[in-house]
Design a protein around this motif. Structure first.
Motif, PDB file in Angstrom:
ATOM      1  N   THR A  22       0.620  -4.296  -7.852  1.00  0.00           N
ATOM      2  CA  THR A  22      -0.404  -4.625  -6.860  1.00  0.00           C
ATOM      3  C   THR A  22      -0.078  -5.995  -6.281  1.00  0.00           C
ATOM      4  OG1 THR A  22      -2.014  -3.390  -8.134  1.00  0.00           O
ATOM      5  CG2 THR A  22      -2.886  -4.962  -6.584  1.00  0.00           C
ATOM      6  N   VAL A  23      -0.292  -6.146  -4.997  1.00  0.00           N
ATOM      7  CA  VAL A  23      -0.069  -7.456  -4.375  1.00  0.00           C
ATOM      8  C   VAL A  23      -1.328  -8.301  -4.553  1.00  0.00           C
ATOM      9  CG1 VAL A  23       0.218  -8.614  -2.132  1.00  0.00           C
ATOM     10  CG2 VAL A  23       1.630  -6.629  -2.715  1.00  0.00           C
ATOM     11  N   SER A  24      -1.147  -9.532  -5.032  1.00  0.00           N
ATOM     12  CA  SER A  24      -2.320 -10.393  -5.206  1.00  0.00           C
ATOM     13  C   SER A  24      -2.432 -11.405  -4.071  1.00  0.00           C
ATOM     14  CB  SER A  24      -2.256 -11.118  -6.552  1.00  0.00           C
ATOM     15  OG  SER A  24      -1.075 -11.886  -6.615  1.00  0.00           O
TER      16      SER A  24
ATOM     17  N   GLY B 212      -7.427   0.784   8.731  1.00  0.00           N
ATOM     18  CA  GLY B 212      -8.676   0.945   9.481  1.00  0.00           C
ATOM     19  C   GLY B 212      -8.799   2.302  10.146  1.00  0.00           C
ATOM     20  N   THR B 213      -8.144   3.319   9.586  1.00  0.00           N
ATOM     21  CA  THR B 213      -8.095   4.622  10.261  1.00  0.00           C
ATOM     22  C   THR B 213      -9.295   5.522   9.963  1.00  0.00           C
ATOM     23  OG1 THR B 213      -6.739   5.372   8.423  1.00  0.00           O
ATOM     24  CG2 THR B 213      -5.589   4.705  10.432  1.00  0.00           C
ATOM     25  N   TYR B 214     -10.178   5.096   9.103  1.00  0.00           N
ATOM     26  CA  TYR B 214     -11.430   5.809   8.811  1.00  0.00           C
ATOM     27  C   TYR B 214     -11.171   7.267   8.431  1.00  0.00           C
ATOM     28  CZ  TYR B 214     -16.457   6.953   9.394  1.00  0.00           C
ATOM     29  OH  TYR B 214     -17.759   7.353   9.212  1.00  0.00           O
ATOM     30  N   ARG B 215     -11.680   8.230   9.251  1.00  0.00           N
ATOM     31  CA  ARG B 215     -11.677   9.600   8.743  1.00  0.00           C
ATOM     32  C   ARG B 215     -10.528  10.459   9.261  1.00  0.00           C
ATOM     33  NH1 ARG B 215     -17.250  10.355  11.707  1.00  0.00           N
ATOM     34  NH2 ARG B 215     -16.454  10.467  13.815  1.00  0.00           N
TER      35      ARG B 215
ATOM     36  N   GLY C  10       0.833  -1.205   0.000  1.00  0.00           N
ATOM     37  CA  GLY C  10       0.000   0.000   0.000  1.00  0.00           C
ATOM     38  C   GLY C  10       0.859   1.244   0.000  1.00  0.00           C
ATOM     39  N   ASN C  11       0.550   2.160  -0.926  1.00  0.00           N
ATOM     40  CA  ASN C  11       1.354   3.377  -1.072  1.00  0.00           C
ATOM     41  C   ASN C  11       0.563   4.631  -0.721  1.00  0.00           C
ATOM     42  OD1 ASN C  11      -0.360   3.081  -3.216  1.00  0.00           O
ATOM     43  ND2 ASN C  11       1.107   3.673  -4.791  1.00  0.00           N
ATOM     44  N   GLY C  12      -0.370   4.490   0.243  1.00  0.00           N
ATOM     45  CA  GLY C  12      -1.066   5.658   0.775  1.00  0.00           C
ATOM     46  C   GLY C  12      -0.228   6.276   1.886  1.00  0.00           C
TER      47      GLY C  12
ATOM     48  N   ALA D 282      -7.868   6.562  -0.205  1.00  0.00           N
ATOM     49  CA  ALA D 282      -8.380   7.627   0.665  1.00  0.00           C
ATOM     50  C   ALA D 282      -7.418   8.805   0.692  1.00  0.00           C
ATOM     51  CB  ALA D 282      -8.582   7.075   2.072  1.00  0.00           C
ATOM     52  N   THR D 283      -6.126   8.497   0.800  1.00  0.00           N
ATOM     53  CA  THR D 283      -5.126   9.551   0.971  1.00  0.00           C
ATOM     54  C   THR D 283      -5.198  10.599  -0.137  1.00  0.00           C
ATOM     55  OG1 THR D 283      -3.659   7.948   2.013  1.00  0.00           O
ATOM     56  CG2 THR D 283      -2.657   9.977   1.228  1.00  0.00           C
ATOM     57  N   ALA D 284      -5.357  10.128  -1.363  1.00  0.00           N
ATOM     58  CA  ALA D 284      -5.315  11.052  -2.492  1.00  0.00           C
ATOM     59  C   ALA D 284      -6.522  11.984  -2.509  1.00  0.00           C
ATOM     60  CB  ALA D 284      -5.233  10.259  -3.791  1.00  0.00           C
TER      61      ALA D 284
ATOM     62  N   PHE E 123      -4.963  10.383   8.043  1.00  0.00           N
ATOM     63  CA  PHE E 123      -3.890  11.282   7.624  1.00  0.00           C
ATOM     64  C   PHE E 123      -3.290  11.931   8.876  1.00  0.00           C
ATOM     65  CE2 PHE E 123      -1.493  14.197   5.235  1.00  0.00           C
ATOM     66  CZ  PHE E 123      -1.420  13.663   3.964  1.00  0.00           C
ATOM     67  N   HIS E 124      -4.162  12.436   9.717  1.00  0.00           N
ATOM     68  CA  HIS E 124      -3.710  13.086  10.950  1.00  0.00           C
ATOM     69  C   HIS E 124      -2.916  12.117  11.833  1.00  0.00           C
ATOM     70  CE1 HIS E 124      -3.724  15.412  14.610  1.00  0.00           C
ATOM     71  NE2 HIS E 124      -4.384  14.461  15.238  1.00  0.00           N
ATOM     72  N   CYS E 125      -3.377  10.885  11.936  1.00  0.00           N
ATOM     73  CA  CYS E 125      -2.748   9.936  12.871  1.00  0.00           C
ATOM     74  C   CYS E 125      -1.511   9.247  12.295  1.00  0.00           C
ATOM     75  CB  CYS E 125      -3.765   8.879  13.311  1.00  0.00           C
ATOM     76  SG  CYS E 125      -5.099   9.578  14.306  1.00  0.00           S
TER      77      CYS E 125
ATOM     78  N   ALA F 115      -5.848  17.760   3.801  1.00  0.00           N
ATOM     79  CA  ALA F 115      -6.285  16.992   4.932  1.00  0.00           C
ATOM     80  C   ALA F 115      -6.275  17.835   6.206  1.00  0.00           C
ATOM     81  CB  ALA F 115      -5.340  15.804   5.120  1.00  0.00           C
ATOM     82  N   MET F 116      -7.385  17.709   6.948  1.00  0.00           N
ATOM     83  CA  MET F 116      -7.416  18.357   8.255  1.00  0.00           C
ATOM     84  C   MET F 116      -6.532  17.574   9.209  1.00  0.00           C
ATOM     85  SD  MET F 116     -11.486  19.034   8.722  1.00  0.00           S
ATOM     86  CE  MET F 116     -11.953  17.337   8.416  1.00  0.00           C
ATOM     87  N   LEU F 117      -5.871  18.298  10.098  1.00  0.00           N
ATOM     88  CA  LEU F 117      -5.081  17.657  11.155  1.00  0.00           C
ATOM     89  C   LEU F 117      -5.834  17.919  12.449  1.00  0.00           C
ATOM     90  CD1 LEU F 117      -1.534  18.832   9.994  1.00  0.00           C
ATOM     91  CD2 LEU F 117      -2.803  16.773   9.328  1.00  0.00           C
TER      92      LEU F 117
END
Ligand SMILES: Cc1cc2nc3c(=O)[nH]c(=O)nc-3n(C[C@H](O)[C@H](O)[C@H](O)COP(=O)(O)OP(=O)(O)OC[C@H]3O[C@@H](n4cnc5c(N)ncnc54)[C@H](O)[C@@H]3O)c2cc1C
Length: 500
Positions: free
Chosen positions: A196-198, A363-366, A13-15, A46-48, A369-371, A52-54
């Motif tokens: 991509t990892v399969s 699993g960081t949901y919303r 994963g490259n987010g 999600a990242t893209a 980015f901040h965390c 992003a709010m911190l």
């Protein structure tokens, strides 16, 4: 050039999470061979699509104090709030000019949280919980007159009643930080694998590496799963059913605009989190009059194909109404969409599991980015040693039964309230003698019918129950079957041994 066929750590994963973990680990252990695998286009990441709010206090809801797991999540977000300024400076150094510089300059401290007059009790309670939290924790803030929020120009009938200015919370340009993370990773000699990892390769309960979509394999002593909302797809053949809460997809739309009239947000302006979703927010970006407007939230258990028109309509209408009417005349420069990784219980999956060498960072949901800086620090420590023992992180261990922060009955009641308030916020207006009872009753009935089908009912977070299993399930039996299967498997897997 001979392609290396094994590394010490393969990050899938490259987010923001995958890259932050790779950079932090490489910084601490320069000789380690690390690869980050992910498609360069990041479709649906999600990242893209993030602002992003911190935000830590800005994300507080009335549920934050309900359960120790929610408090642990809040503690994690507080650590991130303290860490961001230094982390960003370090990232800028690591990335070098011009990318590092751009990421650093994109940071705008300060967030105005505004409570609109027309919102329901959930948003109002969330705002009250936020105000209480800043007082309790001595977080620097000012309670201000909403009329004094620079750039706030809502429709007259939607003028906010209350506003608070959070001094330390702010925003960055997610795309600028992502570019800096990539540059930093390359400078730390992290190998970027545009694939991509399969499959995650496991034998004798030990991770051996990954298979890529092109059929080749990459051996690895450790694998970090940071593939966002798609991470569960890679564990289905590796972990027992029900061992880890599955990931759902929190689809979010956002847009980039360029103002054509003077004014606009100079710092982040947001609402508190509201019924069934996240807060509305307008963020200033680097460059002439560039702004980010976010975000919608719709949770599903199957992977969404892309943004839907209704989401665009809601976002633009709400933002014009509640934040800035002049948005209508702005140029629309980009439309963005991504799926937030959200687990069935709403809490992140961070750390190792009984398969030796397999780690989770998702699993960081919303607020992933901040965390990201503190999750990366935690993961890097775990990859390089036993890592610190910390009771707060123990809540997020991937091998767990779904965490329940309320009773099943409370979950049903809260879900019905979320539904009624969402309907009202979206313009539903009923005769006075009906109030919003029909909506709440409809949702309660559906929830009861769903729970009757579950052998082992679990108190799900209201927005997950409402969006993924009641609304998305209309005319479609798959979500209910999916939930029943998972909860049955989780119950079987995590049931105490008979003689325990
Ligand atoms: C519209 C929107 C607004 C948001 N706003 C904020 C905000 O203001 N502040 C905040 O803190 N958070 C925000 N979030 C949430 C935040 O973006 C996420 O929590 C965070 O970005 C998750 O990062 P990630 O790296 O885990 O996942 P992702 O960003 O989804 O990255 C996962 C990556 O893995 C790749 N991948 C998937 N499958 C595979 C595979 N099999 N092999 C290899 N690679 C794979 C994907 O291509 C992707 O690039 C927002 C999210 C959305 C959608």
């Amino acid at each position: 050039m001979v392609r290396e066929t094994s590394v010490d750590v393969a990050v899938v994963g490259n987010g923001v999470l995958g890259l932050a973990v790779a950079v932090e680990t490489a910084r601490r252990a320069p000789g380690l061979r690390i690869a980050v695998i992910g498609p360069p286009g990041r479709a649906g990441a999600a990242t893209a699509a993030a602002g992003a709010m911190l935000n830590c206090f800005g994300e507080v809801t009335r549920y934050t104090g309900w359960h120790p797991a929610a408090q642990a999540k809040f503690a994690l977000a507080r650590q991130a709030l303290d860490r961001w300024p230094r982390w960003l400076e370090q990232l800028a150094d690591d990335a070098g000019p011009p990318t590092g510089e751009t990421a650093l300059r994109s940071h705008v401290p300060g967030t105005f949280v505004v409570l609109g007059g027309g919102v329901g009790t959930i948003a109002a309670d969330n705002f009250t919980a936020l105000c209480r939290a800043v007082e309790e924790h001595g977080e620097p803030h000012d309670v201000i007159d909403p009329a004094d929020v620079p750039g706030l120009a809502p429709a007259p009938q939607a003028r906010p009643l209350r506003a608070v200015h959070l001094h330390r919370e702010g925003c960055v340009d997610a795309r600028a930080v992502l570019a800096a993370l990539e540059a930093a990773a390359r400078r730390h000699r992290v190998r970027m694998v545009p694939d991509t990892v399969s499959e995650v390769l496991v034998s004798a309960d030990t991770v051996r590496g990954v298979r890529l979509a092109d059929g080749s394999t990459l051996g690895a002593g450790a694998v970090v799963l940071a593939a966002g909302s798609r991470s569960s797809e890679l564990t289905a053949d590796v972990l027992p059913p029900g061992a880890v809460p599955p990931l759902l997809h929190g689809a979010g739309s956002a847009l980039l605009t360029r103002r054509t009239r003077p004014g606009g947000a100079r710092q982040a302006i947001r609402t508190p989190n509201r019924a069934a979703g996240c807060g509305l927010h307008l963020l200033p970006l680097l460059g002439t009059e560039r702004q980010y407007l976010g975000a919608t939230n719709f949770i599903t258990c199957t992977r969404p194909d892309g943004p839907v028109v209704g989401a665009a309509e809601i976002l633009i209408r709400s933002a014009r109404q509640e934040i800035d009417q002049a948005l209508a005349g702005s140029q629309l420069t980009a439309w963005m969409w991504g799926a937030r990784p959200i687990t069935l219980d709403g809490f992140p999956l961070i750390g190792s599991c009984p398969v030796a060498g397999l780690h989770f960072a998702t699993g960081t949901y919303r607020d992933g980015f901040h965390c990201a800086p503190v999750i990366a620090r935690h993961l890097a420590a775990r990859l390089l040693g036993p890592g610190p023992a910390d009771a707060d992180w123990a809540w997020f261990t991937p091998y767990r039964a779904p965490i329940e922060t309320m009773t099943v009955e409370q979950s049903l009641t809260e879900t019905a309230t979320h539904a009624a308030e969402t309907a009202r916020e979206h313009g539903l207006s009923l005769p006075f003698f009906l109030d919003d009872e029909p909506v709440a009753t409809y949702v309660r009935d559906r929830a009861h019918r769903l729970f009757d089908r579950l052998g082992h009912p679990v108190a799900l977070p209201p927005e997950i129950l409402l969006l993924a299993f009641i609304l998305a399930a209309r005319g479609n039996d798959h979500p209910a079957r999916w939930l029943a299967d998972h909860l049955h498997a989780a119950h079987t897997h995590h049931a105490p041994a008979p003689d325990a």
